[in-house]
Design a protein around this motif. Structure first.
Motif, PDB file in Angstrom:
ATOM      1  N   ASN A  78       0.822  -1.209   0.000  1.00 34.63           N
ATOM      2  CA  ASN A  78       0.000   0.000   0.000  1.00 34.63           C
ATOM      3  C   ASN A  78       0.857   1.261   0.000  1.00 34.63           C
ATOM      4  N   LYS A 109       1.908   1.831  -3.488  1.00 35.65           N
ATOM      5  CA  LYS A 109       0.783   2.418  -4.228  1.00 35.65           C
ATOM      6  C   LYS A 109       0.650   3.913  -3.928  1.00 35.65           C
ATOM      7  N   SER A 118       1.756  -3.884  -6.870  1.00 35.64           N
ATOM      8  CA  SER A 118       1.448  -2.562  -6.310  1.00 35.64           C
ATOM      9  C   SER A 118       2.191  -1.435  -7.040  1.00 35.64           C
TER      10      SER A 118
END
Length: 107
Positions: A43, A46, A80
């Protein structure tokens, strides 16, 4: 280990610091350790990519870094938006050579 290389190193201890440093600076390479105090490192990758798009920044080479040999960890990093993946433990000379090669490919 990284401090023993010829590269300038910025170390962060948490997600917020990492995102702030990434937002405020331009980097040639970012290594994201999979063990960042329980945070989803995929994450974070990202979020780095979203910051690049939002600010129209040149894409940074981002690599996942882990001691886990679990293929799903590697796949999650790559999906990602990470450019590659490194496994620990790694010898300083090997890491330095890999980083040098990446930097030279960017320049």
């Amino acid at each position: 280990v990284l401090e023993k290389t010829e590269f300038n190193i910025i170390h962060t201890d948490n997600r917020e610091q990492a995102l702030q440093f990434f937002s405020d600076n331009d980097f040639d390479i970012v290594l994201v350790d999979n063990d960042l105090h329980g945070e989803s490192c995929a994450n974070i990758v990202k979020e780095f990519r979203n910051q690049e798009r939002f600010r129209a920044k040149h894409p940074t080479k981002i690599f996942g870094f882990t001691a886990s040999d679990n293929e799903s960890v590697r796949s999650e990093f790559l999906s990602s938006g990470a450019d590659g993946f490194l496994y620990k433990p790694i010898k300083v000379k090997e890491l330095s050579a890999q980083l040098r090669q990446i930097v030279e490919s960017v320049l």
